[in-house]
Design an enzyme around this catalytic site. Structure first.
Site, PDB file in Angstrom:
ATOM      1  N   GLU A  16      -6.045  -3.552  14.637  1.00 33.19           N
ATOM      2  CA  GLU A  16      -4.915  -4.264  14.044  1.00 33.19           C
ATOM      3  C   GLU A  16      -3.984  -4.728  15.152  1.00 33.19           C
ATOM      4  OE1 GLU A  16      -2.555  -2.839  10.509  1.00 33.19           O
ATOM      5  OE2 GLU A  16      -0.955  -2.778  12.027  1.00 33.19           O
ATOM      6  N   THR A  47      -1.111  -8.582  11.074  1.00 33.06           N
ATOM      7  CA  THR A  47      -0.065  -8.213  10.129  1.00 33.06           C
ATOM      8  C   THR A  47       0.747  -9.433   9.693  1.00 33.06           C
ATOM      9  OG1 THR A  47       1.573  -7.717  11.843  1.00 33.06           O
ATOM     10  CG2 THR A  47       0.114  -5.928  11.169  1.00 33.06           C
ATOM     11  N   ALA A  50       7.425 -10.076   5.566  1.00 40.34           N
ATOM     12  CA  ALA A  50       8.058 -10.713   4.404  1.00 40.34           C
ATOM     13  C   ALA A  50       9.160 -11.656   4.868  1.00 40.34           C
ATOM     14  CB  ALA A  50       8.642  -9.636   3.490  1.00 40.34           C
ATOM     15  N   GLY A 108       3.867  -4.815   0.385  1.00 38.81           N
ATOM     16  CA  GLY A 108       4.916  -5.107   1.358  1.00 38.81           C
ATOM     17  C   GLY A 108       6.054  -4.103   1.244  1.00 38.81           C
ATOM     18  N   ASP A 109       6.736  -3.867   2.352  1.00 33.49           N
ATOM     19  CA  ASP A 109       7.850  -2.922   2.361  1.00 33.49           C
ATOM     20  C   ASP A 109       9.076  -3.512   1.675  1.00 33.49           C
ATOM     21  OD1 ASP A 109       6.344  -1.070   3.807  1.00 33.49           O
ATOM     22  OD2 ASP A 109       6.968  -1.945   5.733  1.00 33.49           O
ATOM     23  N   TYR A 143      -3.440   5.728   1.443  1.00 29.26           N
ATOM     24  CA  TYR A 143      -2.620   6.725   2.135  1.00 29.26           C
ATOM     25  C   TYR A 143      -3.258   8.094   1.987  1.00 29.26           C
ATOM     26  CZ  TYR A 143       1.164   3.328   2.652  1.00 29.26           C
ATOM     27  OH  TYR A 143       1.911   2.235   2.995  1.00 29.26           O
TER      28      TYR A 143
END
Length: 285
Positions: A16, A47, A50, A108-109, A143
């Protein structure tokens, strides 16, 4: 090539990276990409932030570079919490136009400075919406130690099953430092009927402050052996780099011995990290 096709033939090695914040710095990422591609990865994920088209543009430009200049399959992260259907349709149109087939679907966070929209509340909503419309291979996040916002592991597993049922064909895990947690997580997934490849995400510890922040964000636990490394070497950058890389390599080797589906490395755009890992597992994976 669709990423899901890899796993019928081999274990995967993937990385990543993140787009530089300034567009002009895209030119400076070539050193990292050159080293990553020397390691012959099956894909490189990029990545996505937003908050506007500029984030999307940098992600897509970097994905195009990976695909066209380095001839490695890119996986584009696509978040949905801050976008509506019209915006997602436009992102999907651009990806298709550029020949990018693989998408890591993410909620998304949450960000108090960026308003959330109503069309997509979960990554499964994004997959369910795009799956009938676009010929993408969807990857999903998971997770091993539960999402920080989850009520409990049972509810977490139900949501993950929904994501797979919606069309996620591969799962990439959040970082973790205790392999037993990952092995137990995979076992629980199989019991829950989740049969897609589950790829562990490994982040080498080379910066104590950064790793503490990441662990706080994603909820990963600190095994005692890991804590001792951080405590002993956090003020010695070179020693922490060597110790952190050794810990990550031991994790990776143990995972491969445990017959997992592949390895996904969070590189932090550091070519030295990728090279050290690849040299350490060249004859193993």
């Amino acid at each position: 090539m669709k990423i899901s096709d890899i796993y019928s033939e081999k274990k995967s090695l993937s990385f990543e990276i993140f787009p530089p914040k300034k567009t002009e710095d895209l030119e400076n990422i070539d050193e990292t990409l050159a080293v990553l591609c020397e390691c012959d990865p099956d894909f490189i994920s990029v990545t996505f932030g937003a908050g506007g088209s500029s984030n999307c543009n940098r992600t897509i430009e970097l994905a195009k570079k990976i695909k066209n200049q380095y001839h490695v399959e890119p996986v584009v992260h696509l978040t949905c919490l801050h976008y509506d259907k019209k915006e997602i349709d436009e992102f999907a149109r651009v990806l298709t136009e550029e020949g990018i087939q693989n998408v890591l679907a993410l909620r998304g966070d949450r960000n108090p400075d960026i308003p959330e929209k109503e069309d997509f509340k979960h990554a499964s909503d994004l997959i369910r919406y795009l799956k009938p419309k676009e010929d993408f291979c969807f990857l999903g996040a998971c997770y091993p130690e539960c999402h920080p916002e989850s009520e409990n592991k049972i509810r977490e597993m139900r949501h993950l099953r929904e994501k797979v049922d919606a069309g996620a064909e591969v799962l990439l895990s959040q970082l973790f430092f205790d392999n037993e947690q990952f092995f137990k997580f995979v076992e629980d997934c199989r019991i829950a009927g989740i049969q897609v490849p589950i790829i562990p995400g490994i982040m080498p510890v080379i910066n104590a402050r950064q790793i503490k922040r990441m662990v706080t964000m994603c909820g990963a636990s600190f095994p005692e052996r890991f804590q001792r490394i951080i405590h002993k070497y956090e003020d010695n950058k070179k020693a922490l780099f060597d110790a952190g890389m050794s810990y990550a390599l031991s994790q990776i080797i143990d995972l491969l011995v445990g017959d997992i589906d592949g390895i996904h490395l969070y590189t932090m755009n550091n070519p030295l990290v990728a090279r050290r890992i690849c040299d350490g597992i060249r004859n193993i994976i």
